[in-house]
Design a protein around this motif. Structure first.
Motif, PDB file in Angstrom:
ATOM      1  N   VAL A   1       0.859  -1.187   0.000  1.00 17.84           N
ATOM      2  CA  VAL A   1       0.000   0.000   0.000  1.00 17.84           C
ATOM      3  C   VAL A   1       0.891   1.232   0.000  1.00 17.84           C
ATOM      4  O   VAL A   1       1.961   1.242   0.618  1.00 17.84           O
ATOM      5  CB  VAL A   1      -0.938  -0.006   1.232  1.00 17.84           C
ATOM      6  N   TRP A   2       0.454   2.260  -0.690  1.00 16.84           N
ATOM      7  CA  TRP A   2       1.199   3.525  -0.725  1.00 16.84           C
ATOM      8  C   TRP A   2       1.302   4.084   0.695  1.00 16.84           C
ATOM      9  O   TRP A   2       0.301   4.319   1.352  1.00 16.84           O
ATOM     10  CB  TRP A   2       0.483   4.514  -1.631  1.00 16.84           C
ATOM     11  N   GLY A   3       2.540   4.304   1.137  1.00 17.54           N
ATOM     12  CA  GLY A   3       2.757   4.784   2.485  1.00 17.54           C
ATOM     13  C   GLY A   3       3.042   6.262   2.576  1.00 17.54           C
ATOM     14  O   GLY A   3       2.513   6.956   3.445  1.00 17.54           O
ATOM     15  N   HIS A   4       3.872   6.776   1.668  1.00 13.01           N
ATOM     16  CA  HIS A   4       4.249   8.183   1.771  1.00 13.01           C
ATOM     17  C   HIS A   4       4.698   8.725   0.424  1.00 13.01           C
ATOM     18  O   HIS A   4       5.391   8.051  -0.334  1.00 13.01           O
ATOM     19  CB  HIS A   4       5.389   8.364   2.777  1.00 13.01           C
ATOM     20  N   GLY A   5       4.315   9.970   0.167  1.00 17.12           N
ATOM     21  CA  GLY A   5       4.787  10.675  -1.016  1.00 17.12           C
ATOM     22  C   GLY A   5       3.658  11.260  -1.835  1.00 17.12           C
ATOM     23  O   GLY A   5       2.491  10.919  -1.666  1.00 17.12           O
ATOM     24  N   ARG A   6       4.026  12.179  -2.712  1.00 20.11           N
ATOM     25  CA  ARG A   6       3.032  12.755  -3.621  1.00 20.11           C
ATOM     26  C   ARG A   6       2.431  11.642  -4.480  1.00 20.11           C
ATOM     27  O   ARG A   6       3.142  10.815  -5.054  1.00 20.11           O
ATOM     28  CB  ARG A   6       3.684  13.820  -4.497  1.00 20.11           C
TER      29      ARG A   6
ATOM     30  N   SER B   1      -0.415  14.654  -6.841  1.00 25.10           N
ATOM     31  CA  SER B   1      -1.134  15.394  -5.803  1.00 25.10           C
ATOM     32  C   SER B   1      -0.241  16.484  -5.247  1.00 25.10           C
ATOM     33  O   SER B   1       0.992  16.366  -5.241  1.00 25.10           O
ATOM     34  CB  SER B   1      -1.553  14.451  -4.677  1.00 25.10           C
ATOM     35  N   HIS B   2      -0.850  17.562  -4.784  1.00 26.71           N
ATOM     36  CA  HIS B   2      -0.070  18.605  -4.108  1.00 26.71           C
ATOM     37  C   HIS B   2       0.364  18.127  -2.730  1.00 26.71           C
ATOM     38  O   HIS B   2       1.506  18.329  -2.316  1.00 26.71           O
ATOM     39  CB  HIS B   2      -0.896  19.888  -3.974  1.00 26.71           C
ATOM     40  N   SER B   3      -0.545  17.484  -2.023  1.00 22.44           N
ATOM     41  CA  SER B   3      -0.221  16.983  -0.685  1.00 22.44           C
ATOM     42  C   SER B   3       0.575  15.689  -0.778  1.00 22.44           C
ATOM     43  O   SER B   3       0.577  15.008  -1.804  1.00 22.44           O
ATOM     44  CB  SER B   3      -1.497  16.749   0.123  1.00 22.44           C
ATOM     45  N   TYR B   4       1.252  15.375   0.313  1.00 26.75           N
ATOM     46  CA  TYR B   4       2.004  14.131   0.420  1.00 26.75           C
ATOM     47  C   TYR B   4       1.165  13.141   1.220  1.00 26.75           C
ATOM     48  O   TYR B   4       0.851  13.385   2.388  1.00 26.75           O
ATOM     49  CB  TYR B   4       3.332  14.364   1.134  1.00 26.75           C
ATOM     50  N   ALA B   5       0.781  12.052   0.573  1.00 25.48           N
ATOM     51  CA  ALA B   5       0.053  11.014   1.304  1.00 25.48           C
ATOM     52  C   ALA B   5       0.944  10.478   2.417  1.00 25.48           C
ATOM     53  O   ALA B   5       2.145  10.312   2.239  1.00 25.48           O
ATOM     54  CB  ALA B   5      -0.359   9.896   0.364  1.00 25.48           C
ATOM     55  N   CYS B   6       0.341  10.209   3.562  1.00 31.71           N
ATOM     56  CA  CYS B   6       1.103   9.755   4.732  1.00 31.71           C
ATOM     57  C   CYS B   6       0.240   8.774   5.514  1.00 31.71           C
ATOM     58  O   CYS B   6      -0.839   9.127   6.003  1.00 31.71           O
ATOM     59  CB  CYS B   6       1.473  10.955   5.607  1.00 31.71           C
TER      60      CYS B   6
ATOM     61  N   GLU C   1       8.425  19.006  11.336  1.00 26.96           N
ATOM     62  CA  GLU C   1       9.635  19.603  11.922  1.00 26.96           C
ATOM     63  C   GLU C   1      10.656  19.937  10.844  1.00 26.96           C
ATOM     64  O   GLU C   1      11.293  20.995  10.879  1.00 26.96           O
ATOM     65  CB  GLU C   1      10.248  18.638  12.935  1.00 26.96           C
ATOM     66  N   THR C   2      10.833  19.030   9.894  1.00 31.35           N
ATOM     67  CA  THR C   2      11.849  19.233   8.860  1.00 31.35           C
ATOM     68  C   THR C   2      11.322  20.029   7.672  1.00 31.35           C
ATOM     69  O   THR C   2      12.104  20.675   6.969  1.00 31.35           O
ATOM     70  CB  THR C   2      12.381  17.881   8.364  1.00 31.35           C
ATOM     71  N   SER C   3      10.013  19.967   7.427  1.00 25.91           N
ATOM     72  CA  SER C   3       9.437  20.640   6.261  1.00 25.91           C
ATOM     73  C   SER C   3       8.038  21.147   6.606  1.00 25.91           C
ATOM     74  O   SER C   3       7.029  20.573   6.205  1.00 25.91           O
ATOM     75  CB  SER C   3       9.376  19.656   5.082  1.00 25.91           C
ATOM     76  N   PRO C   4       7.964  22.245   7.375  1.00 23.82           N
ATOM     77  CA  PRO C   4       6.658  22.713   7.880  1.00 23.82           C
ATOM     78  C   PRO C   4       5.659  23.118   6.804  1.00 23.82           C
ATOM     79  O   PRO C   4       4.456  23.167   7.055  1.00 23.82           O
ATOM     80  CB  PRO C   4       7.043  23.916   8.759  1.00 23.82           C
ATOM     81  N   GLN C   5       6.133  23.379   5.589  1.00 25.32           N
ATOM     82  CA  GLN C   5       5.220  23.785   4.522  1.00 25.32           C
ATOM     83  C   GLN C   5       4.552  22.593   3.836  1.00 25.32           C
ATOM     84  O   GLN C   5       3.625  22.763   3.041  1.00 25.32           O
ATOM     85  CB  GLN C   5       5.957  24.625   3.481  1.00 25.32           C
ATOM     86  N   THR C   6       4.996  21.390   4.152  1.00 22.70           N
ATOM     87  CA  THR C   6       4.463  20.192   3.493  1.00 22.70           C
ATOM     88  C   THR C   6       3.063  19.875   3.987  1.00 22.70           C
ATOM     89  O   THR C   6       2.821  19.788   5.189  1.00 22.70           O
ATOM     90  CB  THR C   6       5.386  18.985   3.744  1.00 22.70           C
ATOM     91  N   ARG C   7       2.127  19.700   3.061  1.00 20.33           N
ATOM     92  CA  ARG C   7       0.766  19.284   3.398  1.00 20.33           C
ATOM     93  C   ARG C   7       0.700  17.764   3.361  1.00 20.33           C
ATOM     94  O   ARG C   7       1.211  17.126   2.451  1.00 20.33           O
ATOM     95  CB  ARG C   7      -0.249  19.843   2.395  1.00 20.33           C
TER      96      ARG C   7
END
Length: 301
Positions: A160-165, A218-223, A274-280
């Motif tokens: 399953v997709w775990g993380h990333g655009r 996607s603009h957001s990063y699935a997490c 913490e490392t990338s506060p602008q990331t959705r």
């Protein structure tokens, strides 16, 4: 659950590409898919580095897998696809035309760009030799559970997709070339300027999506941070982490800690912020009302 690193969706300089896979050899992941997924014009810049990366990953105990292109349109792309089987490693299919080039009896993996939405499709792919399938990221948790049960009966591991655009679409046209008023054949590799994709905003200046050459993301990063226990209970074999240009090895460690129970729910998200506060971040395809929804957002009043 295992951790799989999916193919890099972006165009990075060859030195950065090599450094990335060199670092992955020491990362706490189980499997790495590499090669060109999006645009065959990018491949010559790092193609001669792939054998070294494969060897380095294998020596580090990782399972190394090669991806097929997501959209095969040219004669030279058909030849590239046909040549994959001669590389001596497992191939991940991201375009069904690649199946024609897989020798009989040769097992293969299936990537998330192939629409595996039901048990019938899964059974058909298993009958052809599929041993592992990464499900399309838009599937809800209920469908994931159904396909994981079916996969278990067929001997097919389910990722399953775990993380990333999220990969949303592949086009015959190059958005980056068009933006710079160039033709696709004379794109001058404009996508290299955006190592994690180029943000697209609406006329109202709201974040909308990202573009990456011929690819829409996607603009957001699935997490999957808040869904890991549910996915593990469903029997999911692995989470897929999609490469990004900054902080990826740290992200892999956060997912490993989270899967192993050393990090509580929300720990990965806190690390990202913490490392990338602008990331959705988003996880709505699994359990939310829409794909862009995020479990940590306050409930609407």
């Amino acid at each position: 659950m295992e951790l799989t690193v999916g193919p890099n969706q972006f165009f990075w300089p060859a030195e950065s590409w090599s450094a990335f896979y060199g670092a992955l050899a020491e990362a706490p992941v189980d499997r790495v898919v590499l090669g060109e997924l999006v645009c065959s014009k990018r491949l010559p810049f790092y193609q001669d580095r792939i054998p070294e990366a494969l060897s380095l990953l294998a020596e580090a105990g990782k399972e190394a897998v090669l991806t097929s292109l997501a959209l095969v349109t040219l004669k030279r792309e058909r030849k590239l696809t046909a040549d994959l089987a001669a590389m001596g490693v497992t191939i991940e299919i991201n375009d069904l035309t690649a199946l024609a080039h897989m020798p009989n009896g040769m097992g293969f993996h299936v990537g998330p760009l192939v629409n595996v939405y039901n048990e019938g499709t899964l059974a058909w792919l298993a009958s052809l030799g599929a041993t592992r399938v990464c499900l399309p990221p838009e599937l809800p948790l209920a469908s994931v559970e159904t396909l994981t049960r079916a996969g278990s009966e067929m001997g097919v591991a389910i990722e399953v997709w775990g993380h990333g655009r999220l990969p949303l679409a592949i086009s015959g046209r190059c958005y980056h070339a068009r933006l710079h008023k160039r033709t696709k054949d004379n794109c001058q590799f404009a996508c290299e300027d955006d190592p994690d994709g180029l943000e697209v905003r609406t006329l109202e200046d709201q974040p909308f999506m990202a573009m990456n050459g011929v690819q829409t993301l996607s603009h957001s990063y699935a997490c999957a941070d808040y869904q890991i226990e549910a996915l593990a209970e469903a029997g999911v074999s692995a989470l897929r982490l999609s490469p990004q240009s900054q902080g990826f090895i740290r992200l892999c460690q956060a997912y490993r800690d989270r899967v192993n129970g050393a990090l509580p729910p929300g720990g990965i998200a806190a690390n990202v912020q913490e490392t990338s506060p602008q990331t959705r971040l988003s996880d709505g395809f699994l359990t939310g009302p829409s794909g862009v929804s995020w479990s940590a957002d306050p409930a609407p009043s």
